[in-house]
Each structure stands twice: as C-alpha cells, then as structure tokens.
Design an enzyme around this catalytic site. Structure first.
Site, PDB file in Angstrom:
ATOM      1  N   GLU A  88       1.476   6.126  -7.153  1.00 33.08           N
ATOM      2  CA  GLU A  88       0.381   7.076  -7.407  1.00 33.08           C
ATOM      3  C   GLU A  88       0.825   8.426  -7.736  1.00 33.08           C
ATOM      4  OE1 GLU A  88      -2.968   6.130  -5.064  1.00 33.08           O
ATOM      5  OE2 GLU A  88      -3.710   4.631  -6.545  1.00 33.08           O
ATOM      6  N   GLU A 129       0.734  -1.045   0.010  1.00 34.49           N
ATOM      7  CA  GLU A 129      -0.045  -0.136   0.062  1.00 34.49           C
ATOM      8  C   GLU A 129       0.858   1.124  -0.156  1.00 34.49           C
ATOM      9  OE1 GLU A 129      -3.191   2.082  -0.458  1.00 34.49           O
ATOM     10  OE2 GLU A 129      -3.551  -0.099  -0.178  1.00 34.49           O
TER      11      GLU A 129
END
Length: 131
Positions: A79, A72
C-alpha cells in the site's frame, strides 16, 4: 519517524534487524488490523498454553498466526509503494493491487481462525461442556 536512511544498505546484521523491527513497530503503530492480528495471536497462543495444547498443535497455530502478520506487513508495504507511485490520484490498477493484497490477508486470517478452531476448540469445548 522517517529518516534519510531509505537508500542505505545495512552495514551489519544488527542494523538489518533494527530496520526490520522498525517496520514491525511502524505497522503496529499505524495499522489497526496489525494490532488486531497481534492481539488475536496473543489470545490464541495464551489459550493454547492454558489448555496444554501439544507442541505440534501450538506450532501450527503459531505459524498460521505468523503468516497472517507477515501478510499484513506485506500489505502495508505494498500500500505504501502504491501510494508513493500514484500519489493523490486514483488508478484502477492501484485499487486492484491494494484490494488483492488485502484479500490475501483476509484469506490467511480466515485460515488461521479455522486452524486455531480445529486445534483449540475441542479441548475448550470439553472443559466448558464436560460430559
């Protein structure tokens, strides 16, 4: 939260840990899924402790949960880099990169759920349904 330190090299080990912790804190504060993974990790480890799961079982659960959280963090980093690169425009390759990173997190989360289920479920079922 951003400072003008992104291009500096950490002068010592303490600074390296400080920067790493800042990344974890950033993910916790800004990423809903990271908070969910943190909560699920705490729940899985707490249940394991209450059920007196053996050391090996707890280590396996902890490692699989840590893998989800690490992925994550990497997903968040990827991102951010993609967003920095493409800005407000849409690019199919940016979508692919983001989707694949999210897919890696999803697969690891499903694997962690299965691992925790295989290790935690039997003693939990024995307590809930004593036969």
């Amino acid at each position: 939260m951003r400072k003008n330190t992104a291009w500096h090299i950490a002068p010592n080990l303490f600074s390296s840990f400080k920067y790493a912790w800042a990344g974890v804190c950033y993910a916790f504060m800004t990423q809903r899924n990271f908070r969910i993974h943190t909560a699920m990790t705490a729940i899985a480890l707490s249940i394991g402790l209450v059920l007196h799961i053996n050391t090996l079982g707890m280590a396996i659960v902890a490692l699989t949960c840590a893998l989800v959280m690490v992925l994550e963090l990497l997903n968040t980093a990827l991102e951010s880099v993609v967003d920095l690169t493409v800005g407000q425009s849409y690019h199919e390759l940016a979508k692919i990169a983001k989707d694949c990173a999210a897919g890696a997190v999803m697969i690891s989360a499903l694997a962690a759920l299965l691992v925790a289920g295989f290790i935690i479920a039997p003693p939990l079922v024995a307590i809930v349904f004593p036969f």
